[in-house]
Design an enzyme around this catalytic site. Structure first.
Site, short mmCIF file in Angstrom:
data_model
loop_
_atom_site.label_atom_id
_atom_site.label_comp_id
_atom_site.label_asym_id
_atom_site.label_seq_id
_atom_site.Cartn_x
_atom_site.Cartn_y
_atom_site.Cartn_z
N GLU A 270 0.82 -1.22 0.00
CA GLU A 270 0.00 0.00 0.00
C GLU A 270 0.85 1.27 0.00
O GLU A 270 2.07 1.21 0.23
CB GLU A 270 -0.95 0.00 1.20
CG GLU A 270 -0.21 -0.01 2.53
CD GLU A 270 -0.98 0.68 3.64
OE1 GLU A 270 -1.41 1.84 3.43
OE2 GLU A 270 -1.12 0.09 4.72
N VAL B 61 -5.44 0.34 3.23
CA VAL B 61 -5.60 -1.11 3.13
C VAL B 61 -6.83 -1.44 2.28
O VAL B 61 -6.77 -2.27 1.36
CB VAL B 61 -5.70 -1.76 4.53
CG1 VAL B 61 -6.16 -3.21 4.43
CG2 VAL B 61 -4.35 -1.67 5.25
N ASP C 194 -16.36 5.61 14.62
CA ASP C 194 -15.17 5.52 13.76
C ASP C 194 -14.67 4.07 13.69
O ASP C 194 -13.97 3.59 14.58
CB ASP C 194 -14.08 6.45 14.28
CG ASP C 194 -12.92 6.59 13.30
OD1 ASP C 194 -12.86 5.81 12.33
OD2 ASP C 194 -12.08 7.48 13.51
N SER D 251 -12.81 1.60 10.85
CA SER D 251 -12.12 1.65 9.55
C SER D 251 -12.83 0.80 8.51
O SER D 251 -13.28 -0.33 8.78
CB SER D 251 -10.69 1.17 9.71
OG SER D 251 -10.05 1.16 8.44
N ALA D 252 -12.89 1.35 7.29
CA ALA D 252 -13.45 0.60 6.16
C ALA D 252 -12.60 -0.63 5.83
O ALA D 252 -13.04 -1.52 5.10
CB ALA D 252 -13.55 1.52 4.94
N LYS E 297 -3.59 -1.90 14.56
CA LYS E 297 -2.76 -0.95 15.32
C LYS E 297 -3.24 -0.86 16.77
O LYS E 297 -4.43 -0.79 17.04
CB LYS E 297 -2.82 0.42 14.65
CG LYS E 297 -2.18 0.41 13.27
CD LYS E 297 -2.03 1.83 12.77
CE LYS E 297 -1.84 1.83 11.27
NZ LYS E 297 -3.10 1.47 10.56
N1 PSU Z 1 0.09 0.27 8.47
C1 PSU Z 1 1.06 1.05 9.01
N2 PSU Z 1 0.89 2.41 8.96
C2 PSU Z 1 -0.23 3.00 8.38
C3 PSU Z 1 -1.25 2.17 7.82
C4 PSU Z 1 -1.03 0.80 7.89
O1 PSU Z 1 2.06 0.54 9.55
O2 PSU Z 1 -0.35 4.24 8.36
C5 PSU Z 1 -2.50 2.82 7.19
C6 PSU Z 1 -3.27 1.86 6.26
O3 PSU Z 1 -3.37 2.48 5.00
C7 PSU Z 1 -4.63 1.68 6.90
C8 PSU Z 1 -4.81 3.01 7.54
O4 PSU Z 1 -5.63 1.36 5.97
O5 PSU Z 1 -3.51 3.22 8.14
C9 PSU Z 1 -5.96 3.04 8.52
O6 PSU Z 1 -6.57 4.29 8.47
P1 PSU Z 1 -8.01 4.53 9.16
O7 PSU Z 1 -7.80 4.16 10.60
O8 PSU Z 1 -8.28 6.01 8.97
O9 PSU Z 1 -8.99 3.66 8.45
MN MN Z 2 -11.66 6.13 10.53
#
Ligand code: PSU
Ligand code: MN
Length: 304
Positions: A25, A106, A138, A140-141, A159
């Site tokens: 990604e 992702v 919130d 994530s998709a 995470k």
């Molecule tokens: N993995 C990492 N660092 C990141 C991400 C993944 O080590 O920054 C990114 C990915 O693109 C994942 C996004 O889809 O963080 C999640 O964002 P959100 O929580 O806004 O959906």
């Molecule tokens: Mn989000």
């Protein structure tokens, strides 16, 4: 109308020959790590995939085209650009139609990988259910994408800034197989253990590839989440990272950080609070995931 997708020469050759490919990604490059470590890491990850017998395909949208496999110049430009859009499922088509440029999360990377015929994807950590999601909604998709797009995603778990028990609950509700690699505990990104028992455990790339194939054969939509623990020597134990996560979360709340900005803000603050250790751990875990993803891709490319 033809698909607005460009495969790099290397990826096109691998597709034609039926050899192993690993998708990567670009949001981790633009929003997940600071420059210049972001570009250095992206290159190291590609090299790691190659060293383990697969072709890397870093995915991003550039000037209205989905690029599957970036040139070194494209990678560097993306890593240095400011204000790049963060594209998830909801944003992808609008960005491409408008001729825009953006980094794929992702969820969006899974969509593009599938369009390009790639079944395996390595990243750092997926998005999930944020803490306090009962108020913010919130989620994530990435989780819903895993339920509908047939790509096996190798991550170091979700995470640790997230609500991990609720993330596992949503994945279960969505029918996503969550497979921890080589241990019973679901890993927590910077730390090997979360204290949560993983729904599934597998100990080899061949087993993971067989499960991926079987999902397709059974007509089940969606992919798999492979949760690969960070290498021991790189991990930040949970007790050590937890106070920094709490501090970063409190600051995000005080500043009213919301929506797409939450994850990048937290990663950046934890980088500062740990004096760069979180970034070193993040780099180590992505490389580890690239190795396992390459091994799975090699298994999937084997003729039955
Ligand atoms: N993995 C990492 N660092 C990141 C991400 C993944 O080590 O920054 C990114 C990915 O693109 C994942 C996004 O889809 O963080 C999640 O964002 P959100 O929580 O806004 O959906
Ligand atoms: Mn989000």
């Amino acid at each position: 109308m033809t698909l607005p997708i460009d495969l790099s020469p290397e990826v096109a050759a691998a597709r034609a020959n039926g050899t192993a490919i690993v998708a990567l990604e670009s949001t981790i490059i633009t929003h997940g790590m600071p420059f210049p470590q972001n570009v250095e890491t992206a290159r190291l990850v590609e090299a790691e995939v190659r060293a383990h017998g697969a072709t890397p395909a870093t995915i991003a949208v550039i000037d209205g085209r989905i690029h599957v496999g970036l040139s070194d110049a494209q990678l560097t430009a993306l890593g240095q650009a400011r204000g790049v859009a963060k594209l998830s499922r909801a944003d992808l088509a609008a960005c491409v139609a408008a001729g825009g440029t953006g980094a794929t999360t992702v969820a969006a990377t899974m969509i593009c990988a599938h369009l390009a015929g790639i079944g395996v994807f390595a990243t750092g950590g997926i998005g999930g259910v944020h803490r306090g999601a009962e108020a913010s909604f919130d989620i994530s998709a990435d989780l819903m994408e895993l339920a509908q797009t047939p790509v096996t995603v190798v991550a170091a778990g979700a995470k640790a800034i997230l609500d991990l028990p609720r993330t596992l609950e949503v994945l279960e509700t969505q029918g996503v197989p969550v497979i921890s690699y080589g241990q019973d505990d679901f890993p927590a990104f910077w730390s090997r253990a979360s204290g949560l028992t993983s729904p599934l455990r597998m100990d080899s790339a061949a087993e993971i590839a067989a499960a991926h194939r079987m999902r397709g054969l059974l007509g089940l939509p969606g992919g798999q989440l492979v949760a690969n623990p960070i290498p021991v020597e790189a991990e930040i134990p949970r007790a050590e990272i937890t106070p920094h996560i709490e501090t970063a979360l409190a600051e995000a709340a005080a500043k009213g950080i919301a929506a797409k900005a939450v994850t990048p803000f937290l990663l950046q603050r934890i980088f500062e609070l740990t004096a760069g250790r979180s970034l070193a751990a993040n780099i180590a875990l992505v490389l580890n995931n690239a190795r396992l993803a390459a091994a799975i891709a090699v298994e999937l490319a084997r003729k039955e």
